[in-house]
Write a protein that holds these residues in place. Structure first.
Motif, PDB file in Angstrom:
ATOM      1  N   ALA A   3       0.449  20.012   3.855  1.00 38.14           N
ATOM      2  CA  ALA A   3       0.199  19.946   5.279  1.00 38.14           C
ATOM      3  C   ALA A   3       1.680  19.652   6.028  1.00 38.14           C
ATOM      4  O   ALA A   3       2.462  19.311   5.625  1.00 38.14           O
ATOM      5  N   PRO A   4       1.462  19.948   7.443  1.00 40.66           N
ATOM      6  CA  PRO A   4       2.800  19.612   8.177  1.00 40.66           C
ATOM      7  C   PRO A   4       3.018  18.158   8.182  1.00 40.66           C
ATOM      8  O   PRO A   4       2.202  17.304   7.918  1.00 40.66           O
ATOM      9  N   GLY A   5       4.280  17.889   8.373  1.00 38.92           N
ATOM     10  CA  GLY A   5       4.914  16.381   8.024  1.00 38.92           C
ATOM     11  C   GLY A   5       4.036  15.388   8.892  1.00 38.92           C
ATOM     12  O   GLY A   5       3.834  14.414   8.487  1.00 38.92           O
ATOM     13  N   GLY A   6       3.711  15.885  10.196  1.00 35.25           N
ATOM     14  CA  GLY A   6       3.161  14.809  11.034  1.00 35.25           C
ATOM     15  C   GLY A   6       1.535  14.362  10.268  1.00 35.25           C
ATOM     16  O   GLY A   6       1.350  13.349  10.269  1.00 35.25           O
ATOM     17  N   ASP A   7       0.870  15.399   9.798  1.00 37.36           N
ATOM     18  CA  ASP A   7      -0.404  15.204   8.936  1.00 37.36           C
ATOM     19  C   ASP A   7      -0.166  14.548   7.825  1.00 37.36           C
ATOM     20  O   ASP A   7      -0.962  13.651   7.702  1.00 37.36           O
ATOM     21  N   MET A   8       0.830  14.472   7.063  1.00 38.34           N
ATOM     22  CA  MET A   8       1.319  13.926   5.873  1.00 38.34           C
ATOM     23  C   MET A   8       1.436  12.402   6.084  1.00 38.34           C
ATOM     24  O   MET A   8       0.712  11.731   5.406  1.00 38.34           O
ATOM     25  N   ASN A   9       2.047  12.237   7.053  1.00 42.72           N
ATOM     26  CA  ASN A   9       2.395  10.743   7.595  1.00 42.72           C
ATOM     27  C   ASN A   9       0.940  10.185   8.257  1.00 42.72           C
ATOM     28  O   ASN A   9       0.772   8.929   7.982  1.00 42.72           O
ATOM     29  N   ALA A  10      -0.050  10.927   8.700  1.00 44.13           N
ATOM     30  CA  ALA A  10      -1.331  10.366   9.027  1.00 44.13           C
ATOM     31  C   ALA A  10      -1.944  10.079   7.906  1.00 44.13           C
ATOM     32  O   ALA A  10      -2.648   8.869   7.791  1.00 44.13           O
ATOM     33  N   TRP A  11      -2.020  10.802   6.944  1.00 43.83           N
ATOM     34  CA  TRP A  11      -2.564  10.827   5.446  1.00 43.83           C
ATOM     35  C   TRP A  11      -1.931   9.012   4.911  1.00 43.83           C
ATOM     36  O   TRP A  11      -2.811   8.407   4.489  1.00 43.83           O
ATOM     37  N   LEU A  12      -0.769   9.087   4.761  1.00 38.34           N
ATOM     38  CA  LEU A  12      -0.031   8.005   4.552  1.00 38.34           C
ATOM     39  C   LEU A  12      -0.282   6.741   5.010  1.00 38.34           C
ATOM     40  O   LEU A  12      -0.813   5.646   4.602  1.00 38.34           O
ATOM     41  N   SER A  13      -0.576   6.902   6.338  1.00 41.42           N
ATOM     42  CA  SER A  13      -0.549   5.724   7.277  1.00 41.42           C
ATOM     43  C   SER A  13      -2.121   5.209   7.082  1.00 41.42           C
ATOM     44  O   SER A  13      -2.609   3.805   7.095  1.00 41.42           O
ATOM     45  N   GLY A  14      -3.230   6.227   6.701  1.00 40.68           N
ATOM     46  CA  GLY A  14      -4.443   5.848   6.559  1.00 40.68           C
ATOM     47  C   GLY A  14      -4.559   5.028   5.147  1.00 40.68           C
ATOM     48  O   GLY A  14      -5.435   4.038   5.162  1.00 40.68           O
ATOM     49  N   LEU A  15      -3.881   5.560   4.397  1.00 37.79           N
ATOM     50  CA  LEU A  15      -4.000   5.023   2.938  1.00 37.79           C
ATOM     51  C   LEU A  15      -3.261   3.469   3.046  1.00 37.79           C
ATOM     52  O   LEU A  15      -3.733   2.534   2.338  1.00 37.79           O
ATOM     53  N   GLU A  16      -2.285   3.390   3.512  1.00 36.10           N
ATOM     54  CA  GLU A  16      -1.554   2.146   4.031  1.00 36.10           C
ATOM     55  C   GLU A  16      -2.485   1.133   4.502  1.00 36.10           C
ATOM     56  O   GLU A  16      -2.350  -0.352   4.312  1.00 36.10           O
ATOM     57  N   ALA A  17      -3.160   1.527   5.675  1.00 34.03           N
ATOM     58  CA  ALA A  17      -4.090   0.561   6.412  1.00 34.03           C
ATOM     59  C   ALA A  17      -5.199   0.028   5.390  1.00 34.03           C
ATOM     60  O   ALA A  17      -5.410  -0.880   5.335  1.00 34.03           O
ATOM     61  N   GLU A  18      -5.611   1.117   4.447  1.00 34.40           N
ATOM     62  CA  GLU A  18      -6.716   0.586   3.631  1.00 34.40           C
ATOM     63  C   GLU A  18      -6.008  -0.476   2.515  1.00 34.40           C
ATOM     64  O   GLU A  18      -6.830  -1.302   2.298  1.00 34.40           O
ATOM     65  N   MET A  19      -5.166  -0.140   2.009  1.00 30.79           N
ATOM     66  CA  MET A  19      -3.933  -0.881   1.148  1.00 30.79           C
ATOM     67  C   MET A  19      -4.138  -2.333   1.469  1.00 30.79           C
ATOM     68  O   MET A  19      -4.463  -3.300   1.362  1.00 30.79           O
ATOM     69  N   ALA A  20      -3.761  -2.348   3.077  1.00 30.73           N
ATOM     70  CA  ALA A  20      -3.239  -3.645   3.671  1.00 30.73           C
ATOM     71  C   ALA A  20      -4.562  -4.331   3.812  1.00 30.73           C
ATOM     72  O   ALA A  20      -4.417  -5.520   3.688  1.00 30.73           O
ATOM     73  N   GLY A  21      -5.506  -3.748   4.318  1.00 35.78           N
ATOM     74  CA  GLY A  21      -6.912  -4.612   4.548  1.00 35.78           C
ATOM     75  C   GLY A  21      -7.384  -5.066   3.391  1.00 35.78           C
ATOM     76  O   GLY A  21      -7.810  -6.060   3.184  1.00 35.78           O
ATOM     77  N   GLN A  22      -7.423  -4.252   2.293  1.00 31.82           N
ATOM     78  CA  GLN A  22      -8.043  -4.681   0.870  1.00 31.82           C
ATOM     79  C   GLN A  22      -7.166  -5.991   0.422  1.00 31.82           C
ATOM     80  O   GLN A  22      -7.304  -6.794  -0.180  1.00 31.82           O
ATOM     81  N   ALA A  23      -5.694  -5.607   0.467  1.00 31.72           N
ATOM     82  CA  ALA A  23      -4.804  -6.519  -0.005  1.00 31.72           C
ATOM     83  C   ALA A  23      -5.032  -7.958   0.472  1.00 31.72           C
ATOM     84  O   ALA A  23      -4.889  -9.133  -0.194  1.00 31.72           O
ATOM     85  N   VAL A  24      -5.110  -8.149   1.804  1.00 29.40           N
ATOM     86  CA  VAL A  24      -5.229  -9.388   2.306  1.00 29.40           C
ATOM     87  C   VAL A  24      -6.412 -10.075   2.195  1.00 29.40           C
ATOM     88  O   VAL A  24      -6.502 -11.358   1.683  1.00 29.40           O
ATOM     89  N   ALA A  25      -7.658  -9.300   1.874  1.00 32.95           N
ATOM     90  CA  ALA A  25      -8.779 -10.169   1.398  1.00 32.95           C
ATOM     91  C   ALA A  25      -8.617 -10.149  -0.087  1.00 32.95           C
ATOM     92  O   ALA A  25      -9.277 -11.504  -0.214  1.00 32.95           O
TER      93      ALA A  25
END
Length: 439
Positions: A230-252
């Motif tokens: 996918a275009p770079g912008g979409d890839m960044n959105a995918w990565l941002s979503g996964l990093e948000a999931e990681m961060a939320g779970q990691a803090v818990a």
């Protein structure tokens, strides 16, 4: 159909005799266990005597007889990869010539066994929520369909998404000889041990760890260029979503680890007896951030760190930030070396063994209080490196906990104080035989 009903070549054990004694009756635990094509057991079924109030199953026999294999099977009815961390393929049945079996049948609970490549564990667990049928086994079709091995897990006949679901029903804790040097070995081993302790206090922790690890794997896959084109912008959105999931779970995850450590320290401080006491802590960037900022700010900090590390993570193939890099730090209470607290890894083998036992006992007491029932304890060669005083104290506390315990050893005499509270069996040649000997 049960294993015991399907053929005459099956070892099926029931408690033939209960020796009179004063042991405390146990209300929860496994009432039945069966294995199919598992390690050195082609098929075996075992009634544990739970309905008679028996609290311990003592497995004796020579080294290599298959005692630990039974405990390993039970450990698969808990989150994770079992007490040996074995691959799925390593568990399949091997005969005396070390060859896999060639049967093609259906096991109980619906697990297929084809070409000797599938194995299954089935059990009935009686607990505060009633009786549950639990099973797990190797999916014989997964390798052909997806190119990788997969385990199937079921509760009451229905597939569950992951082994994390088992933690919602029961707690399983274990000690093995391989853990005797846990405090001085790899960080990953201590972290797994820490998370198993948390499972016993917070059953939702297992699902959080699984979700965090899944998001981390997906992020790493995208960084390797294996994601959608996918275009770079979409890839960044995918990565941002996964990093948000990681961060939320990691803090818990970090918060649960810190809470468990605090609670276990208090439980150990209240303990009496011959076992050493410890101070437990968690060393990790996410855990440290919770010391000086609210949870939401800690999430934002981890998201920023993950985003900034994308290029370096892609180049190294290692995720630099997150709770997968945290460590369990254990020091001996009241002991110092060079003016600083003595780390558990610097103690003798006997001290480390006794300290592990103390931590497991504290966890069992705390888990019983929080969850309303005792955990199931798998104690492999637990008497090794324990003197007589500590061994007797351990057996006495196990009975006081009213916890179902599975213990192994080479000599029956080691467990003589459990007469009247335990079912004794001898393992050998892929079979289990009741041990009717009185010590």
């Amino acid at each position: 159909m049960s294993v015991a009903e399907r053929g005459t070549d099956i070892t099926h054990i029931t408690p033939h005799r209960v020796v009179s004694g004063t042991g405390t009756q146990v209300a929860n635990g496994f009432s039945y266990l069966s294995l199919t094509s598992f390690r050195n057991y082609r098929e075996v079924g075992l009634e544990t005597g739970l309905d008679r109030g028996l609290g311990a199953i003592v497995l004796t026999g020579r080294n290599g007889a298959g005692k630990t294999n039974l405990l390993e099977a039970l450990s698969y009815l808990a989150p994770g990869s079992g007490l040996r961390q074995a691959t799925i393929a390593e568990i399949e049945f091997r005969n005396a010539g070390n060859h896999a079996g060639v049967h093609s049948t259906e096991t109980q609970d619906g697990f297929a066994r084809q070409g000797g490549i599938a194995w299954a564990v089935h059990a009935r667990y009686q607990g505060r929520g009633g009786e549950h049928a639990m099973g797990t086994g190797r999916d014989p079709l997964a390798l052909a369909q997806s190119g990788r091995e997969r385990r199937i897990s079921r509760i009451n006949g229905a597939n569950v998404r992951s082994q994390a679901s088992f933690a919602e029903i029961l707690t399983v804790l274990w000690l093995t000889p391989q853990m005797d040097r846990l405090f001085s070995e790899a960080t990953s081993s201590r972290r797994r041990f820490l998370d198993r302790l948390v499972y016993g206090l917070d059953p939702t922790h297992a699902a959080r760890v699984a979700a965090y690890e899944q998001a981390m794997r997906e992020r790493a896959r995208l960084l390797r260029g294996e994601g959608p084109t996918a275009p770079g912008g979409d890839m960044n959105a995918w990565l941002s979503g996964l990093e948000a999931e990681m961060a939320g779970q990691a803090v818990a995850i970090a918060a649960a680890r810190l809470d468990a450590s605090t609670s276990l320290n208090a439980a150990m401080a209240e303990a009496v007896g011959p076992f050493p006491q410890a101070d437990l802590a968690v060393a990790g960037a996410v855990e440290a951030s919770l010391d000086f900022m609210p949870a939401l700010e800690a999430e934002d900090l981890l998201k920023a760190r993950l985003a900034a590390a994308r290029q370096s993570d892609a180049e190294s193939g290692v995720t630099q930030w997150g709770t997968h890099r945290s460590d369990r730090v254990v020091t001996l209470s009241g002991r110092h070396l060079g003016g600083v607290p003595l780390r558990a890894g610097d103690g003798s083998t006997g001290e480390q063994k006794a300290l592990l036992v103390a931590i497991i006992l504290a966890e069992a007491r705390l888990s019983t209080k929080r969850r309303g029932e005792a955990p199931v304890l798998l104690l492999d060669e637990v008497a090794a490196h324990l003197d007589r005083q500590r061994r007797d104290a351990l057996f006495a506390e196990l009975q006081a906990l009213q916890a179902q315990c599975w213990l192994t050893g080479t000599e029956r005499e080691t467990f003589q104080s459990l007469d009247g509270w335990a079912q004794f069996m001898t393992a050998g040649d892929g079979r289990l035989l009741p041990d009717m000997t009185r010590v």
